[in-house]
Structure formats: structure tokens, C-alpha cells
Motif scaffolding. Structure first.
Motif, PDB file in Angstrom:
ATOM      1  N   GLN A  68       0.835  -1.200   0.000  1.00 57.39           N
ATOM      2  CA  GLN A  68       0.000   0.000   0.000  1.00 57.39           C
ATOM      3  C   GLN A  68       0.874   1.256   0.000  1.00 57.39           C
ATOM      4  N   LYS A  69       1.950   1.240   0.779  1.00 60.66           N
ATOM      5  CA  LYS A  69       2.874   2.387   0.808  1.00 60.66           C
ATOM      6  C   LYS A  69       3.531   2.584  -0.553  1.00 60.66           C
ATOM      7  N   ASP A  72       0.951   4.113  -2.846  1.00 64.32           N
ATOM      8  CA  ASP A  72       0.746   5.526  -2.517  1.00 64.32           C
ATOM      9  C   ASP A  72       1.913   6.375  -3.018  1.00 64.32           C
ATOM     10  N   LYS A  73       3.128   5.857  -2.858  1.00 65.31           N
ATOM     11  CA  LYS A  73       4.312   6.586  -3.312  1.00 65.31           C
ATOM     12  C   LYS A  73       4.326   6.706  -4.830  1.00 65.31           C
ATOM     13  N   ALA A  74       3.962   5.622  -5.515  1.00 61.51           N
ATOM     14  CA  ALA A  74       3.950   5.645  -6.980  1.00 61.51           C
ATOM     15  C   ALA A  74       2.935   6.644  -7.504  1.00 61.51           C
ATOM     16  N   SER A  84       1.155   2.570 -10.413  1.00 63.40           N
ATOM     17  CA  SER A  84       0.678   1.894  -9.210  1.00 63.40           C
ATOM     18  C   SER A  84      -0.152   0.667  -9.566  1.00 63.40           C
ATOM     19  N   GLU A  85      -1.058   0.835 -10.504  1.00 66.71           N
ATOM     20  CA  GLU A  85      -1.919  -0.276 -10.908  1.00 66.71           C
ATOM     21  C   GLU A  85      -1.122  -1.397 -11.566  1.00 66.71           C
ATOM     22  N   LEU A  86      -0.235  -1.036 -12.475  1.00 67.65           N
ATOM     23  CA  LEU A  86       0.501  -2.048 -13.225  1.00 67.65           C
ATOM     24  C   LEU A  86       1.556  -2.755 -12.379  1.00 67.65           C
ATOM     25  N   ASP A  91      -0.177  -7.772  -6.860  1.00 64.85           N
ATOM     26  CA  ASP A  91       0.446  -8.304  -5.646  1.00 64.85           C
ATOM     27  C   ASP A  91      -0.366  -7.924  -4.412  1.00 64.85           C
ATOM     28  N   TYR A  92      -0.860  -6.693  -4.410  1.00 65.15           N
ATOM     29  CA  TYR A  92      -1.660  -6.215  -3.284  1.00 65.15           C
ATOM     30  C   TYR A  92      -2.942  -7.038  -3.154  1.00 65.15           C
ATOM     31  N   ILE A  93      -3.609  -7.265  -4.264  1.00 67.65           N
ATOM     32  CA  ILE A  93      -4.854  -8.043  -4.246  1.00 67.65           C
ATOM     33  C   ILE A  93      -4.578  -9.479  -3.808  1.00 67.65           C
ATOM     34  N   ALA A  94      -3.486 -10.065  -4.291  1.00 70.15           N
ATOM     35  CA  ALA A  94      -3.141 -11.435  -3.897  1.00 70.15           C
ATOM     36  C   ALA A  94      -2.837 -11.511  -2.404  1.00 70.15           C
TER      37      ALA A  94
END
Length: 137
Positions: A68-69, A72-74, A84-86, A91-94
Motif C-alpha cells: 500500500q505504501k 501511494d508513493k507511486a 501503481s496499478e501495473l 500483488d496487493y490483491i493477492a
């Protein structure tokens, strides 16, 4: 048309396409709560005991916070929503999906957090006393 106007139009259209892609991909962010279990194995934690689940839950929580950090930074940079999405969203969703299933196994096994005072204390090793060698006369 002068070349400077063509260059400006190209830059503006590229920027517009980037912004449109960012908006299109950011729409996926709201779906992460419902989609997250789809990216994780529901049976992964079936044979874990409470101690293993406790470690896994902590690891997944720190991984989720770190991702998440990074997201947010991206997003603070140019084209950040797209980056951020790409780069991080899957990985975040997994990680969120794995955390969901680890939490379900935790509740199903009726596990409880290990109290901080129940952890074995590690004593600080003492320095060995070195005696001087006896003098030979």
C-alpha cells in the motif's frame, strides 16, 4: 501547421491517453475487496496450526502495508496511478486474498494471539571470563 504545434498536440494526446488509462484502471481499486479472494488459494492454510497461522497473518499484514505504501508513493509521480496499478495492484490483491483465507483459518481453528510475556525470553550471553595464562618461571 508548424512543428511546435504538432509536438504540443502529440504531447497533449499522450498525456490525455495516460490520464484516461489511469482513470480506467483506478476503477478496479474499488473492486479489490470482493475480488481479492479470487487471487489466492482457499486451501492453502487448511493444515496450518495456530502458531504457523499467527506468523503468516503477521507476514501478510506487513506485506499488505508495504505494498500500500509503494502504491501511494507511486501515485505521487507523473502517471503514478498507472504505474501503481501495473506494478503493485495484483500483488496487493493477492496478499489481501491470502490474508482473508489465513484469517478464516485462524477463526475456524479458534486460535488466539500469543501473549507477549509467553514468548520464551532470550537471555543475553555473558562474556566468558578470560584468566591470564600462568607465568612460566
Amino acid at each position: 501547421m508548424p512543428a511546435s504545434i504538432l509536438n504540443c498536440l502529440r504531447a497533449c494526446s499522450a498525456l490525455a491517453a495516460l490520464v484516461a488509462a489511469g482513470f480506467a484502471l483506478s476503477g478496479c481499486a474499488g473492486m479489490s475487496d470482493t475480488v481479492s479472494p479470487a487471487f489466492a488459494d482457499p486451501g492453502k492454510y487448511e493444515l496450518y496450526d495456530c502458531k504457523q497461522l499467527e506468523t503468516e497473518r503477521k507476514t501478510l499484514a506487513s506485506r499488505t502495508v508495504a505494498l500500500q505504501k509503494l502504491m501511494d508513493k507511486a501515485e505521487t509521480g507523473a502517471g503514478g496511478a498507472v504505474v501503481s496499478e501495473l506494478a503493485y495492484r495484483n500483488d496487493y490483491i493477492a496478499a489481501r486474498g491470502q490474508a482473508h483465507f489465513a484469517e478464516e483459518a485462524w477463526r475456524r481453528n479458534k486460535c488466539r494471539e500469543t501473549p507477549p510475556d509467553a514468548t520464551p525470553s532470550v537471555s543475553t550471553p555473558q562474556r566468558p571470563v578470560i584468566k591470564p595464562a600462568p607465568k612460566i618461571q
